[in-house]
Design a protein around this motif. Structure first.
Motif, PDB file in Angstrom:
ATOM      1  N   SER A 109       0.927  -1.247  -0.121  1.00  0.00           N
ATOM      2  CA  SER A 109      -0.084  -0.025  -0.046  1.00  0.00           C
ATOM      3  C   SER A 109       0.801   1.340   0.054  1.00  0.00           C
ATOM      4  N   ARG A 110       2.141   1.007   0.447  1.00  0.00           N
ATOM      5  CA  ARG A 110       3.214   2.020   0.381  1.00  0.00           C
ATOM      6  C   ARG A 110       3.993   2.360  -1.039  1.00  0.00           C
ATOM      7  N   LYS A 111       3.430   1.469  -2.012  1.00  0.00           N
ATOM      8  CA  LYS A 111       4.347   1.356  -3.270  1.00  0.00           C
ATOM      9  C   LYS A 111       4.813   2.830  -3.882  1.00  0.00           C
ATOM     10  N   GLU A 112       3.570   3.452  -4.189  1.00  0.00           N
ATOM     11  CA  GLU A 112       3.515   4.538  -4.929  1.00  0.00           C
ATOM     12  C   GLU A 112       4.640   5.662  -4.381  1.00  0.00           C
ATOM     13  N   SER A 113       4.607   5.801  -3.101  1.00  0.00           N
ATOM     14  CA  SER A 113       5.312   6.709  -2.573  1.00  0.00           C
ATOM     15  C   SER A 113       6.975   6.435  -2.180  1.00  0.00           C
ATOM     16  N   LEU A 114       7.111   5.052  -2.719  1.00  0.00           N
ATOM     17  CA  LEU A 114       8.566   4.566  -2.090  1.00  0.00           C
ATOM     18  C   LEU A 114       9.608   5.030  -3.097  1.00  0.00           C
ATOM     19  N   GLN A 115      11.018   5.139  -2.521  1.00  0.00           N
ATOM     20  CA  GLN A 115      11.945   5.512  -3.325  1.00  0.00           C
ATOM     21  C   GLN A 115      12.436   3.826  -4.534  1.00  0.00           C
ATOM     22  N   HIS A 116      12.831   4.221  -5.469  1.00  0.00           N
ATOM     23  CA  HIS A 116      12.770   3.133  -6.465  1.00  0.00           C
ATOM     24  C   HIS A 116      13.457   1.660  -5.888  1.00  0.00           C
ATOM     25  N   PHE A 117      14.391   1.966  -4.926  1.00  0.00           N
ATOM     26  CA  PHE A 117      15.287   0.785  -4.446  1.00  0.00           C
ATOM     27  C   PHE A 117      14.580  -0.001  -3.533  1.00  0.00           C
ATOM     28  N   LYS A 118      13.320   0.600  -3.095  1.00  0.00           N
ATOM     29  CA  LYS A 118      12.550   0.132  -1.932  1.00  0.00           C
ATOM     30  C   LYS A 118      11.560  -0.921  -2.555  1.00  0.00           C
ATOM     31  N   LYS A 119      11.007  -0.440  -3.720  1.00  0.00           N
ATOM     32  CA  LYS A 119       9.858  -1.000  -4.373  1.00  0.00           C
ATOM     33  C   LYS A 119      10.001  -2.519  -4.484  1.00  0.00           C
ATOM     34  N   PRO A 120      11.037  -3.200  -4.881  1.00  0.00           N
ATOM     35  CA  PRO A 120      10.867  -4.745  -4.880  1.00  0.00           C
ATOM     36  C   PRO A 120      10.427  -5.393  -3.703  1.00  0.00           C
ATOM     37  N   TRP A 121      10.529  -4.668  -2.529  1.00  0.00           N
ATOM     38  CA  TRP A 121      10.251  -5.019  -1.180  1.00  0.00           C
ATOM     39  C   TRP A 121       9.052  -4.836  -0.600  1.00  0.00           C
ATOM     40  N   ALA A 122       8.060  -4.428  -1.406  1.00  0.00           N
ATOM     41  CA  ALA A 122       6.782  -3.718  -0.919  1.00  0.00           C
ATOM     42  C   ALA A 122       5.897  -5.113  -1.119  1.00  0.00           C
ATOM     43  N   HIS A 123       5.820  -6.060  -0.283  1.00  0.00           N
ATOM     44  CA  HIS A 123       5.052  -7.019  -0.054  1.00  0.00           C
ATOM     45  C   HIS A 123       3.682  -6.766   0.305  1.00  0.00           C
ATOM     46  N   GLU A 124       2.553  -7.575   0.163  1.00  0.00           N
ATOM     47  CA  GLU A 124       1.131  -7.639   0.548  1.00  0.00           C
ATOM     48  C   GLU A 124       1.193  -7.822   2.177  1.00  0.00           C
ATOM     49  N   HIS A 125       1.006  -6.851   2.801  1.00  0.00           N
ATOM     50  CA  HIS A 125       0.765  -6.890   4.323  1.00  0.00           C
ATOM     51  C   HIS A 125       0.032  -5.832   4.795  1.00  0.00           C
ATOM     52  N   ALA A 126      -0.516  -5.866   5.869  1.00  0.00           N
ATOM     53  CA  ALA A 126      -1.195  -4.532   6.514  1.00  0.00           C
ATOM     54  C   ALA A 126      -0.050  -3.858   7.121  1.00  0.00           C
ATOM     55  N   PRO A 127      -0.251  -2.490   7.301  1.00  0.00           N
ATOM     56  CA  PRO A 127       0.857  -1.449   7.470  1.00  0.00           C
ATOM     57  C   PRO A 127       0.995  -1.983   9.055  1.00  0.00           C
ATOM     58  N   ILE A 128       2.436  -1.639   9.239  1.00  0.00           N
ATOM     59  CA  ILE A 128       2.761  -1.977  10.680  1.00  0.00           C
ATOM     60  C   ILE A 128       3.631  -0.693  11.018  1.00  0.00           C
ATOM     61  N   LYS A 129       3.753   0.013  12.198  1.00  0.00           N
ATOM     62  CA  LYS A 129       4.496   1.292  12.414  1.00  0.00           C
ATOM     63  C   LYS A 129       5.882   0.815  13.030  1.00  0.00           C
ATOM     64  N   SER A 130       5.875   0.121  14.013  1.00  0.00           N
ATOM     65  CA  SER A 130       7.133  -0.396  14.978  1.00  0.00           C
ATOM     66  C   SER A 130       7.986  -1.564  14.510  1.00  0.00           C
ATOM     67  N   LEU A 131       8.919  -1.492  14.931  1.00  0.00           N
ATOM     68  CA  LEU A 131       9.822  -2.833  14.502  1.00  0.00           C
ATOM     69  C   LEU A 131       9.477  -3.830  15.504  1.00  0.00           C
ATOM     70  N   LEU A 132       8.848  -3.626  16.700  1.00  0.00           N
ATOM     71  CA  LEU A 132       8.388  -4.682  17.570  1.00  0.00           C
ATOM     72  C   LEU A 132       7.294  -5.424  17.255  1.00  0.00           C
ATOM     73  N   ASP A 133       6.321  -4.642  16.508  1.00  0.00           N
ATOM     74  CA  ASP A 133       4.977  -5.255  15.852  1.00  0.00           C
ATOM     75  C   ASP A 133       5.569  -6.050  14.654  1.00  0.00           C
ATOM     76  N   ALA A 134       6.471  -5.524  13.885  1.00  0.00           N
ATOM     77  CA  ALA A 134       6.878  -6.205  12.732  1.00  0.00           C
ATOM     78  C   ALA A 134       7.552  -7.617  12.975  1.00  0.00           C
ATOM     79  N   VAL A 135       8.502  -7.362  13.987  1.00  0.00           N
ATOM     80  CA  VAL A 135       8.897  -8.687  14.390  1.00  0.00           C
ATOM     81  C   VAL A 135       8.085  -9.762  14.948  1.00  0.00           C
ATOM     82  N   LYS A 136       7.045  -9.122  15.607  1.00  0.00           N
ATOM     83  CA  LYS A 136       5.988 -10.162  16.178  1.00  0.00           C
ATOM     84  C   LYS A 136       4.970 -10.562  14.880  1.00  0.00           C
TER      85      LYS A 136
END
Ligand SMILES: NC(=O)C1=CN([C@@H]2O[C@H](COP(=O)(O)OP(=O)(O)OC[C@H]3O[C@@H](n4cnc5c(N)ncnc54)[C@H](OP(=O)(O)O)[C@@H]3O)[C@@H](O)[C@H]2O)C=CC1
Ligand SMILES: CC(=O)C(=O)O
Ligand SMILES: [Mg+2]
Length: 589
Positions: free
Chosen positions: A379-406
């Motif tokens: 969902s962030r793909k449009e606003s991402l720098q080009h080098f980040k785009k290949p890593w924009a996978h399907e997932h609900a947005p998550i803000k914090s690292l801890l939540d992402a780890v979990k």
């Protein structure tokens, strides 16, 4: 000598006899002609003797000059009577260095030695690499760059600023050495994790190149540190009376691109096609573009994107021996999605795809990245720098690292954010809660920016973590067991990679060479190392390691048809070793 008119402007007259260089080799790039109507520096060669010899760091041996040399080179009276061989000089200097308790004092002492007696400097560095690497390299070099204006003594390397626009070729000709093989260049905008240090970033190319010699065996005279000064946005430096750079905001856009273009062209004109240019510590908004722009016309690589990727992949391949399973069985989460983060991620995906024969897009799905705004999702793909785009996978947005780890439950967690203390107790505990042996790499430099310390990783994971960091940490004792952290730093890779490129006469860098370097490094980790929990071999063996890396890189260059030095040596490891610079004193006739 008679001057001739250059008829081969822009390579338009390749068939003309004038275009043939020495040995009948066609001067494809016009290197022999390019300088005819430009100013050149008149070169002279003279034999140094007496006072000049003592002040020539390349030839000075101090008290190690023999009686015969003192007679033959007019040194009588200029030295006290005692003779001291290189070993004793080394012992004395190490003793003196250890008296300094402040790391920056050790750095200054080492730089003074380099300026005074180059061979002794390299002898010290090679023989005491584990002790001195943190002095001439991370973490101390970071502090040195921050205070470069205050500790500045003699200039090292070449400074090319906006003032030199239109004259860069002439500036290169002011450098006293002609046979340059490696250039490390920075524009100082992202020095380690310390941000924009402008012209004071020079400490980084100087430090990296001293490792090219000490760790990779390139001759010091073949190494050229360069800082491109386009200004700085660091207000503190702009207001610092001791700042050594241009006092203006950074040039950007066309002005920046033109200066870099002139630089890249001048380097090739002056040193030929086979000089290796290592981009170092550029900010990511320039780094990716420069790499892609020049990788098809020059022998270039970006250490932060590619060298880091190669060293981290090597660490991961070794860690698999401790964790079990294959690369494709792992899930990766990165904190930091810039040069280091996306560079490593891409090389992991390449290796995974090579191992599984699955398309790289599939491999990428096992790798997740978090940037300053949170998990990188589609969902962030449009606003991402080009080098980040290949890593924009399907997932609900998550803000914090801890939540992402979990949510992602990575088996391997990589810190490439440049922000210290971001792997908190909760993050490390979460990693240890669903992994028997969580792999945690805190790669940001210098030590102050490390995502966590070795002690934190081991204690918070209750001794379960397999840990490596960008800057060194001492071994940690936990519950009666000693844990030895690894140093995941591109210093393991670039010296050997560079040596491999140079000895094969490679003309381009390819990803396959980075993979070969990773595999060569991983292959140097022995069972004895694994038994101690090490995933990188100790730096004490680095010259042997570099020779093995160089051999694999050179072999790849030959296999890919990118090597120009023929015939291909039969035993590339011994050939690489035989090409290495030795810091032992030479005898003078
Ligand atoms: N060990 C080694 O050999 C190497 C280590 N490094 C180290 O890696 C670090 C990063 O370097 P590099 O990749 O070139 O830098 P970049 O500036 O290219 O990338 C930094 C990334 O970190 C993200 N970030 C910054 N702050 C936070 C935060 N608080 N939370 C989450 N993400 C954050 C940025 O997010 P955003 O994009 O949103 O701004 C960006 O994606 C440096 O400290 C450097 O020293 C680098 C090369 C080699
Ligand atoms: C090690 C390195 O290249 C960096 O931290 O930028
Ligand atoms: Mg770097």
């Amino acid at each position: 000598m008679e001057s001739t008119t250059n008829t081969m402007v822009n390579g338009s007259d390749l068939d003309n006899n004038n275009a043939a260089g020495g040995g009948g080799v066609v001067d494809v790039y016009g290197e022999d002609f390019a300088t005819e109507d430009q100013l050149i520096t008149p070169w002279t060669v003279s034999v140094a003797s007496g006072y000049t010899l003592l002040r020539d760091p390349r030839h000075n041996k101090g008290l190690a000059f023999t009686e015969n040399e003192r007679d033959a080179h007019y040194l009588r009276g200029l030295l006290p009577p005692a003779l001291m061989n290189q070993e004793l000089q080394e012992k004395r200097l190490m003793h003196n260095l250890r008296q300094y308790k402040v790391p920056l004092q050790r750095y200054v002492a080492m730089m003074d030695l380099q300026e005074r007696n180059e061979r002794l400097f390299y002898k010290l560095l090679i023989d005491n690499v584990e002790e001195l690497l943190p002095v001439v390299y991370t973490p101390t070099v970071g502090e040195a760059c921050q205070k470069y204006g205050s500790i500045f003594r003699r200039p090292q390397g070449l400074y090319i600023s906006l003032k030199e626009k239109g004259k860069i070729l002439e500036v290169l000709k002011n450098w006293p050495e002609r046979n340059i093989q490696v250039i490390v260049v920075t524009d100082g905008e992202r020095i380690l994790g310390l941000g924009d240090l402008g012209c004071q970033g020079m400490g980084i190319p100087v430090g990296k190149l001293s490792l090219y010699t000490a760790l990779g065996g390139l001759r010091p005279s073949a190494c050229l540190p360069i800082t491109i000064d386009v200004g700085t946005n660091n207000e503190q430096l702009l207001n610092d009376e001791f700042y050594i750079g241009l006092r203006q905001k950074r040039a950007t856009g066309q002005e920046y691109a033109e200066l870099l273009q002139e630089f890249m062209t001048a380097v090739k004109q002056n040193y030929g096609e086979k000089v290796l240019i290592q981009f170092e510590d550029f900010a990511n908004h320039n780094a990716f573009e420069l790499l892609s722009k020049y990788s098809s016309s020059h022998l270039v690589f970006n250490d932060d994107i590619q060298g880091t990727a190669s060293v981290v992949l090597a660490g991961i391949l070794s860690a698999l021996k401790l964790v079990g399973g294959t690369l494709a069985d792992q899930t990766f989460l990165f904190l930091g999605a810039g040069e280091a983060g996306t560079g490593i991620a891409e090389l992991i995906a390449l290796e995974m795809s090579k191992q599984t024969k699955a398309p790289i897009e599939e491999a990428r799905k096992k790798i997740w990245l978090v940037d300053s705004k949170g998990l990188i999702v589609s969902s962030r793909k449009e606003s991402l720098q080009h080098f980040k785009k290949p890593w924009a996978h399907e997932h609900a947005p998550i803000k914090s690292l801890l939540d992402a780890v979990k949510a992602i439950k990575p088996t391997m967690l990589m810190g490439t954010s440049g922000v210290g203390k971001t792997f908190t107790k909760e993050v490390v505990e979460a990693m240890a809660s669903f992994n028997e042996k969580p792999v945690i790499f805190a790669l940001s430099n210098p030590t102050s920016q490390s995502e966590c310390t070795a002690e934190e990783a081991y204690t918070w994971s209750k001794g379960q973590a397999i840990f490596a960091s960008g800057s060194p940490f001492d071994p940690v004792e936990y519950n009666g067991k000693v844990f030895v952290p690894g140093q995941g730093n591109n210093a393991y890779i670039f010296p050997g990679l560079g040596l491999g490129l140079i000895i094969s006469g490679a003309i381009r860098v390819r990803d396959e060479m980075l993979l070969a370097a990773s595999e060569a490094l991983a292959a140097q980790v022995t069972q004895e190392h694994f038994d101690k929990g090490l995933i990188y071999p100790p730096f004490t063996n680095i010259r042997k390691i570099s020779a093995h890396i160089a051999a694999k890189v050179a072999a790849k260059a030959y296999d890919l048809g990118l090597a120009s030095r023929l015939p291909r040596p039969k035993d590339l490891v011994s050939y690489a070793e035989s090409c290495m610079y030795s810091p032992m004193y030479r005898s003078y006739r």
